[in-house]
Design a protein around this motif. Structure first.
Motif, PDB file in Angstrom:
ATOM      1  N   VAL A  91       0.841  -1.208   0.000  1.00 38.12           N
ATOM      2  CA  VAL A  91       0.000   0.000   0.000  1.00 38.12           C
ATOM      3  C   VAL A  91       0.872   1.253   0.000  1.00 38.12           C
ATOM      4  O   VAL A  91       0.474   2.294  -0.535  1.00 38.12           O
ATOM      5  N   LEU A  92       2.068   1.171   0.573  1.00 38.79           N
ATOM      6  CA  LEU A  92       2.954   2.331   0.633  1.00 38.79           C
ATOM      7  C   LEU A  92       3.360   2.806  -0.755  1.00 38.79           C
ATOM      8  O   LEU A  92       3.702   3.984  -0.936  1.00 38.79           O
ATOM      9  N   LEU A  93       3.349   1.907  -1.743  1.00 37.62           N
ATOM     10  CA  LEU A  93       3.745   2.265  -3.103  1.00 37.62           C
ATOM     11  C   LEU A  93       2.624   2.947  -3.867  1.00 37.62           C
ATOM     12  O   LEU A  93       2.884   3.572  -4.910  1.00 37.62           O
ATOM     13  N   LEU A  94       1.391   2.832  -3.370  1.00 32.88           N
ATOM     14  CA  LEU A  94       0.235   3.341  -4.106  1.00 32.88           C
ATOM     15  C   LEU A  94      -0.479   4.473  -3.388  1.00 32.88           C
ATOM     16  O   LEU A  94      -1.180   5.254  -4.022  1.00 32.88           O
ATOM     17  N   GLN A  95      -0.330   4.562  -2.063  1.00 33.45           N
ATOM     18  CA  GLN A  95      -1.070   5.536  -1.279  1.00 33.45           C
ATOM     19  C   GLN A  95      -0.116   6.459  -0.524  1.00 33.45           C
ATOM     20  O   GLN A  95       1.043   6.108  -0.273  1.00 33.45           O
ATOM     21  N   THR A  96      -0.613   7.640  -0.182  1.00 29.48           N
ATOM     22  CA  THR A  96       0.184   8.584   0.599  1.00 29.48           C
ATOM     23  C   THR A  96       0.185   8.172   2.075  1.00 29.48           C
ATOM     24  O   THR A  96      -0.745   7.522   2.551  1.00 29.48           O
ATOM     25  N   VAL A  97       1.246   8.565   2.760  1.00 29.92           N
ATOM     26  CA  VAL A  97       1.379   8.294   4.189  1.00 29.92           C
ATOM     27  C   VAL A  97       1.411   9.630   4.922  1.00 29.92           C
ATOM     28  O   VAL A  97       2.234  10.496   4.610  1.00 29.92           O
ATOM     29  N   GLN A  98       0.514   9.789   5.887  1.00 29.45           N
ATOM     30  CA  GLN A  98       0.477  11.002   6.693  1.00 29.45           C
ATOM     31  C   GLN A  98       0.939  10.659   8.109  1.00 29.45           C
ATOM     32  O   GLN A  98       0.382   9.768   8.740  1.00 29.45           O
ATOM     33  N   ASN A  99       1.959  11.374   8.574  1.00 27.27           N
ATOM     34  CA  ASN A  99       2.442  11.178   9.935  1.00 27.27           C
ATOM     35  C   ASN A  99       1.702  12.150  10.845  1.00 27.27           C
ATOM     36  O   ASN A  99       1.841  13.362  10.732  1.00 27.27           O
TER      37      ASN A  99
END
Length: 290
Positions: free
Chosen positions: A163-171
């Motif tokens: 999923v990290l390759l397709l979606q943004t990650v918000q910290n």
């Protein structure tokens, strides 16, 4: 006794022509190499070191010829093997593409370090506290961020690293201590003017925020410096709007400790209701007196 070669079954040799040619090529290479090296050793006009160099060169040349000859003899078989290996690798990649994507996602996470264990994050539609992260997945303790309670729901979400390759990650790690908490109170449009209680609500919010006001200012400045952006806070804000259905909406936004957000919300809501009903009752009495 003469041998009758007509009785020999040559079909066996024809069926195994590669083996026959391989044995013949190895034997021929061995004989030629042996006699070539022997001729070099027996040559009287060549120095000893030169003989060793030439013998080494002969070994390398004959090894190359041997390998090239074997490849040519078995070329058709090697081609079939190569096709089989390629087909197997394609099938393997298709069957394990999700697994491979997870591994690549783990390398992406390790290189960019968007989060670590203990951070609050949002990946696609998943949000919570990172409790574990390995080569295949990231495990989250779900936190009620959308509901505004900021409490653990008791559910655990396992997010594949692909999923990290397709979606943004918000910290969202800064929200663990302080959060810009926003909530709204809706009332039907009537004779009560919400602007008359706006300052009263702001005074109540400042009263409830007094014990952490200085810390909130420092923490707000720390977040702005770290993120290099301007965020709302720490002063509370009130916004009054209306909806197309005919409702008045009283929206409150305050920068407060995460574990006190719901408590302050309930206190402010209680005060709003008290002020609203008091104003409504006063308006009704004014109308009755007229």
């Amino acid at each position: 006794m003469p041998v009758d070669f007509s009785q020999l079954d040559l079909s066996i040799l024809m069926d195994h022509v590669e083996i026959v040619l391989t044995l013949a090529w190895i034997l021929l290479s061995y004989i030629v190499r042996r006699y070539t090296k022997r001729a070099i050793r027996l040559h009287q006009n060549i120095e000893h070191d030169k003989k060793r160099q030439r013998i080494n060169t002969v070994d390398n040349i004959f090894n190359l010829f041997l390998v090239v000859g074997l490849v040519l003899i078995w070329s058709s078989e090697l081609q079939n093997i190569a096709i089989s290996i390629a087909a197997f690798m394609v099938a393997l990649v298709i069957a394990t593409k999700e697994f491979i994507a997870c591994i690549i996602g783990a390398f992406y996470r390790a290189s960019t370090r968007p989060y670590q264990v203990g951070d609050w994050i949002r990946i696609a539609n998943y949000e919570g506290e990172v409790t574990d992260s390995d080569w295949l997945s990231t495990t989250l303790f779900e936190v009620d961020l959308k509901g505004g309670s900021y409490a653990y729901t008791g559910r655990t979400t396992v997010v594949p690293n692909s999923v990290l390759l397709l979606q943004t990650v918000q910290n969202l790690n800064y929200m663990r201590r302080y959060v810009t908490h926003t909530f709204s109170i809706s009332r039907a449009t009537d004779e009560v003017n919400l602007f008359t209680i706006k300052e009263q609500i702001l005074d109540k919010i400042r009263e409830y925020s007094e014990h952490f006001h200085d810390v909130a200012i420092r923490y707000n400045s720390l977040i702005e410096k770290r993120l290099d952006i301007k965020i709302s806070g720490p002063e509370p804000r009130v916004r009054i709007t209306t909806t197309v259905e005919g409702y008045n909406v009283f929206s409150i936004s305050l920068f407060c400790p995460t574990d006190e957000a719901v408590e302050i919300e309930q206190k402010v809501t209680e005060d709003f209701m008290a002020f609203w009903y008091a104003n409504r009752l006063a308006n009704q009495q004014t109308v009755e007196n007229k």
